[in-house]
Design a protein around this motif. Sequence first.
Motif, PDB file in Angstrom:
ATOM      1  N   TYR A   1      -8.843  21.430  -3.292  1.00  0.00           N
ATOM      2  CA  TYR A   1      -7.746  20.793  -2.541  1.00  0.00           C
ATOM      3  C   TYR A   1      -7.823  19.274  -2.642  1.00  0.00           C
ATOM      4  CZ  TYR A   1      -5.469  18.899   1.672  1.00  0.00           C
ATOM      5  OH  TYR A   1      -4.731  18.148   2.546  1.00  0.00           O
ATOM      6  N   LEU A   2      -9.010  18.716  -2.423  1.00  0.00           N
ATOM      7  CA  LEU A   2      -9.154  17.254  -2.405  1.00  0.00           C
ATOM      8  C   LEU A   2      -9.107  16.630  -3.798  1.00  0.00           C
ATOM      9  CD1 LEU A   2     -12.039  16.605   0.182  1.00  0.00           C
ATOM     10  CD2 LEU A   2      -9.604  16.093   0.487  1.00  0.00           C
TER      11      LEU A   2
ATOM     12  N   MET B   1       0.817  -1.231   0.000  1.00  0.00           N
ATOM     13  CA  MET B   1       0.000   0.000   0.000  1.00  0.00           C
ATOM     14  C   MET B   1       0.850   1.280   0.000  1.00  0.00           C
ATOM     15  SD  MET B   1      -3.143   1.038   2.550  1.00  0.00           S
ATOM     16  CE  MET B   1      -4.000  -0.541   2.485  1.00  0.00           C
ATOM     17  N   LEU B   2       2.183   1.129   0.251  1.00  0.00           N
ATOM     18  CA  LEU B   2       3.061   2.315   0.290  1.00  0.00           C
ATOM     19  C   LEU B   2       3.004   3.096  -1.017  1.00  0.00           C
ATOM     20  CD1 LEU B   2       6.452   1.630   2.114  1.00  0.00           C
ATOM     21  CD2 LEU B   2       4.669   3.296   2.664  1.00  0.00           C
TER      22      LEU B   2
ATOM     23  N   TYR C   1       1.147  17.182   2.680  1.00  0.00           N
ATOM     24  CA  TYR C   1      -0.138  17.847   2.918  1.00  0.00           C
ATOM     25  C   TYR C   1       0.052  19.203   3.581  1.00  0.00           C
ATOM     26  CZ  TYR C   1      -2.564  13.665   1.445  1.00  0.00           C
ATOM     27  OH  TYR C   1      -3.038  12.625   0.688  1.00  0.00           O
TER      28      TYR C   1
ATOM     29  N   MET D   1     -13.199  12.579  -6.378  1.00  0.00           N
ATOM     30  CA  MET D   1     -13.300  11.322  -5.626  1.00  0.00           C
ATOM     31  C   MET D   1     -13.825  10.221  -6.555  1.00  0.00           C
ATOM     32  SD  MET D   1     -12.395  11.642  -2.459  1.00  0.00           S
ATOM     33  CE  MET D   1     -11.381  13.118  -2.347  1.00  0.00           C
TER      34      MET D   1
ATOM     35  N   LYS E   1      -1.828  13.061  -7.449  1.00  0.00           N
ATOM     36  CA  LYS E   1      -3.137  13.720  -7.461  1.00  0.00           C
ATOM     37  C   LYS E   1      -3.072  15.078  -6.755  1.00  0.00           C
ATOM     38  CE  LYS E   1      -7.932  12.995  -5.943  1.00  0.00           C
ATOM     39  NZ  LYS E   1      -8.890  12.085  -5.273  1.00  0.00           N
TER      40      LYS E   1
ATOM     41  N   GLN F   1      -1.252   9.164  -4.602  1.00  0.00           N
ATOM     42  CA  GLN F   1      -1.933  10.284  -3.962  1.00  0.00           C
ATOM     43  C   GLN F   1      -1.124  11.588  -4.098  1.00  0.00           C
ATOM     44  OE1 GLN F   1      -4.923  10.475  -3.107  1.00  0.00           O
ATOM     45  NE2 GLN F   1      -4.997  12.277  -1.799  1.00  0.00           N
TER      46      GLN F   1
ATOM     47  N   GLU G   1       0.448   3.329  -3.125  1.00  0.00           N
ATOM     48  CA  GLU G   1      -0.823   4.049  -3.240  1.00  0.00           C
ATOM     49  C   GLU G   1      -0.876   5.270  -2.315  1.00  0.00           C
ATOM     50  OE1 GLU G   1      -0.569   0.761  -3.001  1.00  0.00           O
ATOM     51  OE2 GLU G   1      -1.355   0.160  -4.963  1.00  0.00           O
ATOM     52  N   ILE G   2      -0.348   5.110  -1.088  1.00  0.00           N
ATOM     53  CA  ILE G   2      -0.478   6.232  -0.143  1.00  0.00           C
ATOM     54  C   ILE G   2       0.538   7.337  -0.409  1.00  0.00           C
ATOM     55  CG2 ILE G   2      -1.500   4.818   1.686  1.00  0.00           C
ATOM     56  CD1 ILE G   2       1.180   4.970   3.176  1.00  0.00           C
TER      57      ILE G   2
ATOM     58  N   ILE H   1       4.306  12.053   4.117  1.00  0.00           N
ATOM     59  CA  ILE H   1       2.879  12.345   3.914  1.00  0.00           C
ATOM     60  C   ILE H   1       2.438  13.604   4.675  1.00  0.00           C
ATOM     61  CG2 ILE H   1       0.522  11.458   4.270  1.00  0.00           C
ATOM     62  CD1 ILE H   1       1.607   8.660   3.573  1.00  0.00           C
ATOM     63  N   PRO H   2       2.713  13.690   5.996  1.00  0.00           N
ATOM     64  CA  PRO H   2       2.306  14.930   6.693  1.00  0.00           C
ATOM     65  C   PRO H   2       2.946  16.178   6.091  1.00  0.00           C
ATOM     66  CG  PRO H   2       3.182  13.309   8.272  1.00  0.00           C
ATOM     67  CD  PRO H   2       3.289  12.696   6.929  1.00  0.00           C
TER      68      PRO H   2
END
Lengths: 168, 168
Positions: free
Chosen positions: A160-161, A1-2, A138, A164, A12, A9, A4-5, A134-135
């Motif tokens: 921002y998002l 999953m690393l 963002y 979906m 995107k 993301q 994808e996260i 990640i933090p």
Amino acid sequence: MLYEITITQFKKMLENLSRILEKGEKQAETKKFDPTVLLNARLAPDQFNLTKQVQIACDTAKLCASRLTGKEAPIHEDNEKTMAELKSRIASVVTYLGNFKSGDFDDAENKRVSQPRWEGKYLLGEEFAIQHAIPNLYFHVTTAYAILRHNGVDVGKKDYLGEMPFKK
Amino acid sequence: MLYEITITQFKKMLENLSRILEKGEKQAETKKFDPTVLLNARLAPDQFNLTKQVQIACDTAKLCASRLTGKEAPIHEDNEKTMAELKSRIASVVTYLGNFKSGDFDDAENKRVSQPRWEGKYLLGEEFAIQHAIPNLYFHVTTAYAILRHNGVDVGKKDYLGEMPFKK
């Protein structure tokens, strides 16, 4: 999953960032002010301006990908002076991220990740991704958004998002 | 990994958020102004104030946990008026998150997640976590941080990120 996260993301979010910069550019055009005013804007005298927030968001994404996989990242000189140049920097990172595949991250979880200012200390790949990259990504995208919003640019949470993948 | 990227990290970020609120509280005390000024501060006239940013950060974390696992979340009335009350709300969410175990997320990845305003549409658990809950959590924590920083509170990136599990 690393994969994808981070990669999927981050790509995107950088594309969303490029679009909110465009909204800033258009606002400058409509209201007839120099877009450089936005690029130099900041929320506190000792905080980085919009340009730097975008540069760091880009670097956070590319260096995360590079450190977790060992694949060399493109070099950027931090010399962007216009919205167009910043958008082109974002695009180059988006292209770089687009070259990764999920399998590139097979060994990433337990990889020792370090950076110069950590003076030899390291984090494991999963810790680095979740607690650092990640933090940070963002943080800088949100701060760029906040600087634009604070300066009257019409950006909202959806910008921002991004889209979906809703199902019915 | 869904548990680590949401629960574990959300807990850490909410604890960091509580500490930056404390820095705001102390600044108000030192400079002898009413801390409510900070709670009502915002970066744009049509953006939520600090209180609301903290409330939404809390809700994003608890509802993510609850929606991914089906475990009922604590109810909060959105009536906090002081720093102490906001910190107590954060603490109650941190306690709630502390009750989860990694195994609670075994079926989360493909769970259908929806919320009232989505009018029947849904996301899969993994999409919801990665594309919705996580970016939202960081958005509201960063915006709370930005409001404090913009108002002269001495917060820095380390306060936002919290401690790193560095190894030598």
